[in-house]
Scaffold this motif. Structure first.
Motif, PDB file in Angstrom:
ATOM      1  N   UNK A 138       3.048   9.447 -26.068  1.00  0.00           N
ATOM      2  CA  UNK A 138       2.449   9.649 -27.417  1.00  0.00           C
ATOM      3  C   UNK A 138       1.225   9.517 -27.524  1.00  0.00           C
ATOM      4  N   UNK A 139       0.555  10.644 -28.093  1.00  0.00           N
ATOM      5  CA  UNK A 139      -0.827  10.426 -28.298  1.00  0.00           C
ATOM      6  C   UNK A 139      -1.190  10.271 -29.697  1.00  0.00           C
ATOM      7  N   UNK A 196      -3.681  17.241 -27.878  1.00  0.00           N
ATOM      8  CA  UNK A 196      -3.618  16.614 -26.396  1.00  0.00           C
ATOM      9  C   UNK A 196      -2.680  16.811 -25.707  1.00  0.00           C
ATOM     10  N   UNK A 197      -1.454  16.567 -26.345  1.00  0.00           N
ATOM     11  CA  UNK A 197      -0.097  16.842 -25.759  1.00  0.00           C
ATOM     12  C   UNK A 197      -0.133  18.227 -25.148  1.00  0.00           C
ATOM     13  N   UNK A 240      -2.376  22.067 -18.305  1.00  0.00           N
ATOM     14  CA  UNK A 240      -2.801  21.746 -17.067  1.00  0.00           C
ATOM     15  C   UNK A 240      -1.820  21.844 -15.848  1.00  0.00           C
ATOM     16  N   UNK A 241      -0.713  21.317 -16.484  1.00  0.00           N
ATOM     17  CA  UNK A 241       0.535  21.208 -15.597  1.00  0.00           C
ATOM     18  C   UNK A 241       1.130  22.603 -15.404  1.00  0.00           C
ATOM     19  N   UNK A 242       1.332  23.476 -16.479  1.00  0.00           N
ATOM     20  CA  UNK A 242       1.744  24.849 -16.172  1.00  0.00           C
ATOM     21  C   UNK A 242       1.074  25.807 -15.760  1.00  0.00           C
ATOM     22  N   UNK A 243      -0.375  25.836 -15.983  1.00  0.00           N
ATOM     23  CA  UNK A 243      -1.305  26.930 -15.664  1.00  0.00           C
ATOM     24  C   UNK A 243      -1.919  26.538 -14.358  1.00  0.00           C
ATOM     25  N   UNK A 244      -1.419  27.194 -13.264  1.00  0.00           N
ATOM     26  CA  UNK A 244      -1.850  26.899 -12.165  1.00  0.00           C
ATOM     27  C   UNK A 244      -2.561  28.150 -11.447  1.00  0.00           C
ATOM     28  N   UNK A 245      -3.182  27.940 -10.270  1.00  0.00           N
ATOM     29  CA  UNK A 245      -4.142  29.027  -9.802  1.00  0.00           C
ATOM     30  C   UNK A 245      -3.293  30.087  -9.209  1.00  0.00           C
TER      31      UNK A 245
END
Length: 993
Positions: free
Chosen positions: A852-853, A818-819, A825-830
């Motif tokens: 923490x997850x 999950x981390x 999602x933050x690192x891989x953008x269009x």
């Protein structure tokens, strides 16, 4: 005098069979008829064969069309002309090209251009063999046309496609299906005209009374046409007749190969062996099948050179010549296989060799055959409209909603409550069901002919790139064309892949020569697997029914496995002979109930018919028929073609001979009924023996290299069971199964010691191109070091990366998935470049502070179910309620005759009809220890507690034992609830499927 007649082989256009066309012509007193299907010659040979029965002179040809636009009709003047037509059509079918407006030069054919086409093209020049076809409808226009003066070129071309309005309606529905459109939107240009019907000769004469020359020209044309073939007993063998330089040279080569290879099979050959070889060689040579043997030998020699495994079976397995040459691995002397089952003077077709190759190798073997032999093609077949499928197709073109289609297709409806359109669908589905839908490729048949395939039919080009004839095996055999069966199976790939995996995983391991099956047959450890039914993954013997049978038989040898492979077949099972054989096998006292004569004839099987050859034995020794007569009886009862009245004559002789031997009438009746019910379904003994050889090869690998064997089984599509069941078997064998990993996994499953990593190819919705990028990058640049390192090296979308993260493919990072998902999602953008090109200066990846997850095994299981189809933890860990007091599978033997509770995860369930039309259900489960057990539901229980979905069940019933085989006679069964996915709003509403 009808030169353009369509059958339903004018696919998705015509509406009746060849026989129905002939019946129509006979009813109209038509004597000359041409079958000219649209871009198809499937009907021609059959039409030539049966036309004389209806008093018809058969003409053959092709209606050449671009789509539905008729270009011209070709009629064959003779066999050369038929070949020319087939070649012309085939070249266009192979290339997918349209036909030109003008036909090419086809000197032995007549070409007829339809009047409308000639008029629109303003065609003026015609070759000597070219004509203008005029229908009754065209006469009005002909009067005012310049073509009226082309008197010598005008012939009757009254197209026949329909018999009635119903046929025309069915035709319109077929055209709508073909065009994938609603019937209401079908263009008129896509339909045939309703006037395309067979008009009586009297009406034709009346209509053409002002143009007698047209009918005279037509009659003259038909008189000069004759295409001839011999069928049935009059046929000649059309397969390649000379393998080498001459027939004599072939005969000498076959003898030479036999005597050179004989010592390898029989180091101390007896006189019986030499007598059998001489007898077979004499028969093979006299019947003209030498080339057939040499071709099969050539094929398997190629396979050996390539190290391709193969299994030779079929009736050819009864041949000692085939065994010596290595075409089969079944010793007919050891197994007492009858030569007459394989070949005899009354058999006018070559023996049947089914050669199985791995599914990975068959394409290459086929390519070799096409390169090696000139007149070669694949055998065609027809995929017909099935009832349920045609209901759906008709419902679609009539615009019915999906729920109506589902209802009609499933058959759950009250006919009286259906609306007009629904009833229309059912009415026309009955008519269209059984029509050929499209031509396809026979599962394994290859034709190697003495002359051109185009003498007999046109060919088309399926995706695999081997030309395929437009006729099926039935009419092919009638005209003397016999196929070579080159088949594919996954069992052989399991064997070769296992050996390769062993070399990689255990480099120092000693693997026996897999062809040395004699060692395997005598290995008590391997035979113990059969006795216990421990055969998961093993070719042909892993099904629950076979496993139960082997336990009851306490199968402990090769010959017993050969018998079991045949006993499982429907003919023996349904006739009660399976149970009788088991009783006599386990209880010697029971053998005394056999008739003394039958017991003496069938001593090996205790007086019970088990193999097809037993029909020969009983017919010969019990009833005094010759072996040749007995084989005709076997073939007739197996559905093979025999001469008219032949079976009736042999039955009469069978009964007469038995009466002369003073057998009681009741016994004669019982034996004949056994033969009748048995012969159509039983295996040849050689066939069963061939399968048993492969089973022993797999059993050896399963016994001594179980993990490598099960990985190979998974990589070859498994077998009888689903993937999860084989994974359970891996765990049972001591393997540790891991989810896919980007650093460990390949596309297939891989093994390192006892660790099995599931392949990336198992992950649903993970694209093949992504898998290729990952594996190629890893191969060139080494393992991935982190998520950042992966993102820098592999071009991937966030959706595809999310799939890999959810399945845990990055767990080597020691970070919670999950981390990693949040980071991805933050690192891989269009803006990430869509390229595989290595970046010279990699940008520094930003890091993010995340909370923490918490880790949840249930969430992990649901992700695995979504992406793999099953969880990697035990299903029993996901149960919502505590497990009640119950027993396990290994304890069943302690509770025989008592009622028990047992939890089981369903593996497979099979509904079986009873004689009174109700259903029983046989199901297989594994328990919490991965041990297998079986339950039986008799009709009342099966109806009350139907098993429709997989899951964990609490089973309650009585433990019964039959000859060592334990099962549970079910009294009730309850599907257990499982914990829902905690990520859902109200997980209590959801159950694990």
């Amino acid at each position: 005098m009808f030169l353009n007649c369509h059958t339903y082989y004018s696919l998705r256009y015509g509406t009746f069979s060849v026989e129905e066309l002939c019946e129509l012509a006979k009813s109209q007193h038509v004597k000359n008829l041409a079958v000219t299907d649209i871009n198809n010659t499937s009907a021609c040979l059959k039409f030539i064969k049966i036309a004389s029965e209806y008093g018809i002179k058969p003409l053959t040809g092709i209606d050449f069309r671009n789509g539905v636009q008729q270009q011209y009709v070709g009629i064959a003047r003779n066999n050369k002309g038929f070949k020319q037509l087939n070649q012309h059509l085939s070249s266009h079918l192979h290339n997918g090209s349209d036909f030109d407006n003008d036909a090419p030069l086809l000197p032995d054919c007549y070409i007829i251009y339809p009047f409308e086409k000639v008029a629109s093209d303003k065609k003026l020049n015609f070759r000597a063999n070219e004509f203008i076809g005029v229908s009754v409808e065209n006469l009005r226009k002909l009067k005012f046309s310049k073509y009226l003066h082309y008197k010598e070129k005008l012939v009757l071309l009254q197209t026949v496609t329909f018999r009635s309005k119903r046929d025309h309606n069915a035709h319109r529905l077929l055209r709508a299906i073909d065009n994938n459109t609603l019937l209401s939107k079908l263009p008129k240009s896509e339909e045939g005209n309703f006037s395309q019907q067979m008009i009586s000769p009297e009406i034709i004469k009346t209509e053409f009374q002002d143009y007698p020359h047209i009918l005279q020209n037509t009659e003259k044309l038909t008189k000069t046409c004759e295409v001839k073939f011999n069928f049935g007993e009059a046929r000649e063998n059309q397969n390649l007749k000379v393998f080498g330089k001459s027939k004599k040279a072939d005969e000498e080569e076959l003898k030479k190969l036999c005597y050179e290879n004989l010592p390898k099979r029989y180091p101390q050959a007896s006189e019986e062996v030499y007598e059998r070889v001489e007898k077979e060689l004499k028969a093979v040579i006299s019947l003209g099948y030498v080339a057939f043997f040499l071709i099969n030998y050539d094929i398997i020699q190629y396979a050996k050179e390539k190290a391709y495994p193969y299994i030779g079976r079929g009736s050819g397995a009864n041949s000692i010549v085939a065994y010596i040459l290595g075409i089969t691995n079944v010793d007919p002397i050891e197994l007492d296989l009858y030569f007459e089952r394989f070949i005899n003077a009354h058999r006018n077709s070559p023996p049947d060799f089914d050669i199985d190759f791995s599914w990975k190798h068959r394409q290459d073997v086929t390519a070799y055959i096409f390169d090696r032999y000139k007149n070669t093609a694949l055998m065609g077949t027809y995929v017909t409209f099935k009832r349920r499928a045609v209901v759906r197709e008709l419902g679609k073109v009539l615009g019915l909603p999906k729920e109506n289609l589902d209802k009609l297709s499933a058959g759950y409806f009250d006919y009286h409550q259906l609306d007009h359109l629904e009833k229309l669908v059912l009415r026309y589905s009955k008519l269209i069901a059984g029509f050929p839908n499209y031509t396809s490729v026979h599962s394994g048949g290859i034709l190697i002919l003495n002359d051109s395939v185009y003498n007999y039919a046109s060919t088309f080009m399926p995706p695999k790139g081997f030309r395929t004839v437009q006729i099926d095996m039935n009419i092919s055999e009638e005209v003397g064309i016999h196929k070579f069966d080159i088949l594919a199976q996954r069992g052989l790939s399991k064997i070769t892949d296992t050996i390769e995996i062993i070399r990689q995983n255990q480099p120092g391991a000693i693997v026996e020569d897999i062809e040395n099956t004699k060692v395997f047959k005598e290995d008590p450890e391997i035979n113990h697997l059969l006795k216990m039914g421990d055969c998961m993954g093993v070719f042909y013997v892993e099904s629950p029914a076979m496993r139960g049978l082997m336990i009851k038989l306490q199968t402990n040898s090769y010959l017993e496995l050969v018998a079991a492979s045949s006993i499982i077949r429907p003919g023996i099972s349904n006739g009660g002979m399976k149970e009788e054989y088991i009783q006599r096998h386990q209880n010697p006292e029971q053998r005394k109930v056999a008739h003394p004569v039958l017991f003496e004839i069938l001593a090996e099987t205790y007086g019970v018919m088990v193999y097809q050859e037993d029909v020969l034995k009983v017919a010969h020794h019990f009833a005094g028929l010759s072996y040749d007569e007995a084989d005709i009886l076997r073939r007739g009862m197996s559905g093979k073609k025999t001469s008219k009245g032949q079976i009736e004559k042999i039955e009469a002789k069978f009964r007469s001979n038995c009466r002369k031997k003073a057998y009681p009438e009741q016994l004669i009746k019982e034996v004949w009924e056994q033969i009748s019910s048995f012969a159509g379904y039983a295996f040849p003994k050689g066939h069963s023996a061939s399968y048993a050889v492969e089973s022993y090869q797999s059993l050896y690998l399963k016994k001594y290299f179980p993990l490598e064997f099960m990985v190979a089984a998974l990589n070859n599509g498994g077998g009888f069971y689903d993937v999860e069941t084989y994974i359970q078997e891996i765990r049972k064998c001591g393997g540790i199964v891991h989810a896919p990993c980007i650093n460990k996994s390949d596309h297939p499953n891989v093994i390192f010691g006892k660790d099995i990593y599931l392949g990336l190819g198992n992950i649903k919705e993970l694209e093949m191109k992504v898998i290729q990028r990952i594996l190629e990058n890893r191969q060139f640049f080494g393992p991935f070091k982190s998520l950042d390192n992966f993102i820098d090296r592999v071009a991937i979308s966030i959706d595809q990366l999310s799939i890999l993260l959810k399945i845990g493919a990055f767990r080597f990072t020691q970070l919670d998935k999950h981390h990693l998902l949040w980071k991805a999602h933050f690192k891989l953008n269009k803006s990430k470049p869509k390229t595989n090109q290595a970046v010279l200066f990699k940008p520094k990846q930003r890091d993010f502070e995340l909370p923490q997850f918490t880790f949840s095994e249930i969430v992990e299981a649901y992700d695995q179910m979504a992406l793999l189809g099953f969880p990697l933890c035990s299903h029993f860990k996901l149960l919502r309620n505590p497990i009640q007091a119950s027993i396990k599978a290994k304890e069943l033997k302690n509770f025989i005759g008592r009622d028990v509770q047992i939890y089981g995860n369903l593996i497979t369930a099979k509904r079986t009809p009873t004689v009174n039309g109700k259903f029983m259900c046989f199901s297989t489960f594994y328990d919490m220890d991965s041990d297998i057990f079986d339950i039986v539901q008799f009709p009342a229980i099966a109806e009350k507690y139907p098993i429709r979905t997989k899951g964990i069940f609490l089973c309650y019933g009585r433990v019964v034992e039959e000859l060592g085989y334990l099962s549970l006679n079910l009294k009730w069964i309850s599907r257990q609830e499982t914990t829902g996915d905690p990520r859902l709003a109200d997980s209590s509403k959801f159950k694990l499927a």
